[in-house]
Design an enzyme around this catalytic site. Structure first.
Site, PDB file in Angstrom:
ATOM      1  N   GLU A  23       0.929  -1.128  -0.149  1.00  0.00           N
ATOM      2  CA  GLU A  23      -0.020   0.118   0.082  1.00  0.00           C
ATOM      3  C   GLU A  23       0.969   1.126  -0.029  1.00  0.00           C
ATOM      4  O   GLU A  23       1.794   1.384   0.726  1.00  0.00           O
ATOM      5  CB  GLU A  23      -0.819   0.214   1.408  1.00  0.00           C
ATOM      6  CG  GLU A  23      -2.035  -1.013   1.519  1.00  0.00           C
ATOM      7  CD  GLU A  23      -2.845  -0.730   2.675  1.00  0.00           C
ATOM      8  OE1 GLU A  23      -2.595   0.362   3.197  1.00  0.00           O
ATOM      9  OE2 GLU A  23      -3.659  -1.434   3.003  1.00  0.00           O
ATOM     10  N   GLU A  65     -13.572   4.739   0.838  1.00  0.00           N
ATOM     11  CA  GLU A  65     -14.199   3.864   1.662  1.00  0.00           C
ATOM     12  C   GLU A  65     -14.669   4.665   2.900  1.00  0.00           C
ATOM     13  O   GLU A  65     -14.122   4.996   3.982  1.00  0.00           O
ATOM     14  CB  GLU A  65     -13.335   2.853   1.971  1.00  0.00           C
ATOM     15  CG  GLU A  65     -12.721   1.903   0.877  1.00  0.00           C
ATOM     16  CD  GLU A  65     -11.627   1.085   1.284  1.00  0.00           C
ATOM     17  OE1 GLU A  65     -11.998  -0.280   1.813  1.00  0.00           O
ATOM     18  OE2 GLU A  65     -10.430   1.334   1.034  1.00  0.00           O
TER      19      GLU A  65
END
Ligand SMILES: *[C@@H]1O[C@H](CO)[C@@H](O)[C@H](O)[C@H]1NC(C)=O
Ligand SMILES: *[C@@H]1O[C@H](CO)[C@@H](O)[C@H](O)[C@H]1NC(C)=O
Ligand SMILES: *[C@@H]1O[C@H](CO)[C@@H](O)[C@H](O)[C@H]1NC(C)=O
Ligand SMILES: *[C@@H]1O[C@H](CO)[C@@H](O)[C@H](O)[C@H]1NC(C)=O
Ligand SMILES: *[C@@H]1O[C@H](CO)[C@@H](O)[C@H](O)[C@H]1NC(C)=O
Length: 470
Positions: free
Chosen positions: A271, A327
């Site tokens: 990530e 999100e």
């Protein structure tokens, strides 16, 4: 590059695709689904295909997603959830079953290339079950590897993504060290495993957090790869010249591994990214910086001759950008919900980015940001645009229930009763709760993604809405 390395490189990244076109890019995207407004896997896979993305990483082994990815050119990284690690570690047959149901059921039509065991497991150590998962992590990785080997599958690598909080020191990079204590008990066998299976040390690495924690000490340009070509930081011990913060952070891990005797374990970035928006108290979270970071990252990682890092010149570093979508069900500060490249509801780009690195001209310039410094002043926590009225009602009630007497002003006849709308009452309740609890429980302006911070005072008439001072 030695011949063996070169061959491996070809096997992994030039594996020919269905149409015979080679896949050259090593940049992919994280497809997280912690939102209640994310379009379907069907639309998502269609989006990934349209973007020509060649790698996707998911946080589970979702059946629908893996089925939809079948017969595409997209390489896939699947994940074993943290809570299954101990079971898998305890029994080869549990490992075999997991591999059968979550990998073999889709492979090779779905091009699964990585199995990541757990997520940031070493960042949790509060409970005895966390400590147990630490201990079980490497045995679980070994058992999964064995399940694959039994089926003669060699092109799937096993790893586990770790966050930079595994580091005790990262500066200067040559002084990179892992946290002492029991961490070494896990890391030594893990490094042995990664080295002997020629897998990658997967890192979640965010120059954003390193910069945001110390904006005046770390140059923003340095964090955004905008420092120009000259040396911006020279490691006094090695004389290596650093031009950006990401390289510096990656090399600190390279040196930490070397200190433990593993100088050749390859790095992958599980990530990285930059938030395009966030809370008022979070500096530098804006579209301009996010686009700049990710465009420069893609350019670096897709360069024709791989750049590597100063300690590992020329190394190919598989990289997954965080994240495909915003999100809205991630708790924590505002940035948590704003790492996306695309709007979750319809897949429209939040800003222009070619993940494949083919297109480098992005046309229209982005507006220069005004929030590179943290905001200082009054702030309120109000209802986010698009919040569902039904959910607001219960969030409002639950906020009011939690702090006795906090919502007195909302009662009939009191100063904030009118206008009698759930939005206006929620503005009051959210702001009041944030103002009351921010110092006590470091509460965020979150409320299940229903709330955002604002500098605009929602007070009206004689209704004074409490604020926080940032
Ligand atoms: C994807 O690849 C095709 C064929 O090479 C190309 O025509 C198309 O423009 C690419 N799409 C994007 C979004 O880069
Ligand atoms: C748990 O992590 C914290 C920091 O994240 C560290 O200070 C502490 O020593 C760790 N505990 C163990 C048992 O490793
Ligand atoms: C790492 O793997 C290489 C190649 O297999 C091997 O030569 C080397 O001894 C290993 N390093 C350690 C510290 O085990
Ligand atoms: C780093 O930069 C300095 C100054 O430009 C140069 O003298 C030195 O040789 C560079 N070091 C390396 C390892 O390239
Ligand atoms: C909350 O904390 C800030 C600094 O952290 C302080 O300035 C402020 O006075 C505190 N507010 C209350 C109500 O305690």
């Amino acid at each position: 590059m030695p011949l063996r390395g070169l061959l491996l490189f070809f096997v992994l990244f030039y594996s020919s695709t269905g149409s015979g076109t080679p896949t050259t890019t090593v940049v992919g995207v994280n497809y997280g689904r912690r939102g209640n407004n994310i379009q379907s896997p069907y639309h998502t896979i269609r989006l990934l295909k349209n973007l020509n993305v060649s790698y996707v990483k998911i946080y589970d082994a979702d059946s629908e997603t893996l089925t939809l990815l079948s017969k595409t050119n997209i390489h896939v990284s699947v994940m074993v959830p943290n809570q299954l690690i101990s079971n898998i570690a305890s029994s080869q047959s549990v490992a075999n079953q997991w591999v059968r149901e979550n990998v073999l059921a889709y492979y090779p039509d779905t091009r699964i290339r990585f199995i990541l065991v757990g997520n940031e497991v070493l960042s949790f150590n509060a409970t005895s079950s966390d400590i147990r998962i630490w201990r079980d992590l490497v045995p679980a990785m070994q058992k999964i590897k064995k399940s694959l080997a039994a089926k003669n599958i060699r092109n799937i690598k096993i790893g586990t993504p770790l966050a930079m909080d595994i580091m005790e020191s990262t500066f200067p990079p040559s002084n990179g060290k892992f946290r002492a204590n029991s961490l070494t008990d896990v890391l030594l066998p893990m490094l042995h495993f990664l080295n002997s299976t020629k897998s990658y040390f997967f890192l979640d690495v965010y120059p954003y957090y390193a910069w945001a924690a110390n904006p005046s000490g770390v140059g923003l340009d340095y964090a955004l790869f905008e420092g120009g070509n000259g040396s911006l930081y020279t490691d006094p011990a090695t004389g290596l010249n650093y031009t950006n913060l990401l390289d510096q952070m990656l090399d600190s891990v390279v040196y930490a591994m070397s200190t433990l005797g593993y100088k050749d374990v390859k790095l992958a970035i599980a990530e990285t990214g930059w938030p395009h928006s966030g809370g008022l108290e979070e500096p530098g979270a804006n579209m301009y910086n996010a686009a700049t970071y990710n465009r420069n990252l893609v350019k670096k990682m897709t360069a024709q001759s791989p750049k590597g890092t100063p300690a590992r010149p020329g190394a190919v570093i598989p990289t997954f950008i965080f994240s495909l979508y915003d999100e809205n069900r991630k708790s924590g500060p505002g940035t948590e919900r704003h790492w996306g490249l695309f709007h979750p509801t319809n897949g429209n780009p939040i800003y222009d980015l070619d993940i494949t690195g083919v297109r480098t001209d992005y046309g229209r310039a982005l507006t220069r940001p005004t929030n590179n410094g943290a905001y200082k002043g009054k702030a309120w926590c109000v209802v986010a645009r698009g919040a569902s009225e039904a959910e607001l009602g219960s969030a409002l009630e639950s906020a009011c229930r939690q702090v006795e007497g906090m919502c007195e002003a909302l009662r009939p006849g009191r100063e904030c009763y009118e206008p009698l709308s759930v939005t206006s009452h929620a503005d009051y309740a959210f702001s009041s709760y944030w103002a009351r609890m921010r110092n006590v429980t470091s509460a965020n302006c979150y409320f299940n993604g229903l709330a955002v911070e604002t500098t605009t005072d929602p007070s009206h008439g004689s209704c004074k809405v409490p604020s926080v001072t940032l």
